[in-house]
Design a protein around this motif. Sequence first.
Motif, mmCIF file in Angstrom:
data_model
loop_
_atom_site.group_PDB
_atom_site.id
_atom_site.type_symbol
_atom_site.label_atom_id
_atom_site.label_comp_id
_atom_site.label_asym_id
_atom_site.label_seq_id
_atom_site.Cartn_x
_atom_site.Cartn_y
_atom_site.Cartn_z
ATOM 1 N N THR A 285 33.459 37.611 49.719
ATOM 2 C CA THR A 285 33.617 37.662 48.265
ATOM 3 C C THR A 285 33.613 39.105 47.776
ATOM 4 O OG1 THR A 285 32.628 35.479 47.981
ATOM 5 C CG2 THR A 285 32.549 36.947 46.071
ATOM 6 N N SER B 43 40.679 39.212 43.812
ATOM 7 C CA SER B 43 39.804 38.568 42.839
ATOM 8 C C SER B 43 38.997 39.597 42.058
ATOM 9 C CB SER B 43 38.819 37.621 43.535
ATOM 10 O OG SER B 43 39.490 36.556 44.157
ATOM 11 N N ASN C 101 35.409 39.734 40.717
ATOM 12 C CA ASN C 101 34.110 39.073 40.868
ATOM 13 C C ASN C 101 33.061 39.874 40.108
ATOM 14 O OD1 ASN C 101 34.608 36.904 42.910
ATOM 15 N ND2 ASN C 101 35.330 38.653 44.091
ATOM 16 N N TYR D 265 27.558 34.127 38.953
ATOM 17 C CA TYR D 265 28.709 35.021 39.016
ATOM 18 C C TYR D 265 29.924 34.319 38.453
ATOM 19 C CZ TYR D 265 31.301 33.176 43.125
ATOM 20 O OH TYR D 265 32.061 32.423 43.987
ATOM 21 N N SER E 210 40.070 34.505 40.389
ATOM 22 C CA SER E 210 40.513 34.556 41.784
ATOM 23 C C SER E 210 42.025 34.370 41.858
ATOM 24 C CB SER E 210 39.806 33.469 42.612
ATOM 25 O OG SER E 210 40.181 32.189 42.156
#
Length: 169
Positions: free
Chosen positions: A48, A54, A56, A70, A74
Amino acid sequence: MITLAPLQPEHVGHFYKWIKDPEVIEYSLSAFQTMTTEAQIDAWFARTLRDESSLNRGIFTTDTQELLGYAGISGISRLNQSGEYFIFIGEKAHWGRGVGTEVTKQVLALGFTELHLNRIMLTVSEPNVGGVRAYQKAGFKVEGRLREACLRHGQFHDKLIMSVLKAEW
């Protein structure tokens, strides 16, 4: 109320507790349904943090900097100027307090202004009434249904496809 900031490797410990709680992961990523060890969570978290397709962000309380979960976007397509919104609030004490709506609005602002996206979509489990309500408050509209797309507790349920366009935002 909340602040979005990049996740750091030391934040993984919060996910150990959250992913082990069946109520927290009930409507979240299917991958969370099968993670049973800290090593699996570590591997997912590392992927991740490295995912360049993405956005994040950790969700933190503004006053205490407590990590609540979170969220982000994405599958960002620069060509199509689109991506898929996601949110995961692991701290149950903050459920039902408007955090989801506020986070959603902040992530949409990042998507439309900084990432220059035109469309942001999501899928949500139909029984997740609170999630659907938060997304609608943030401007998402239902545009379709994936019939019996999710299996939880031995029963299938539909997932709704929702989106918001920059012009509507």
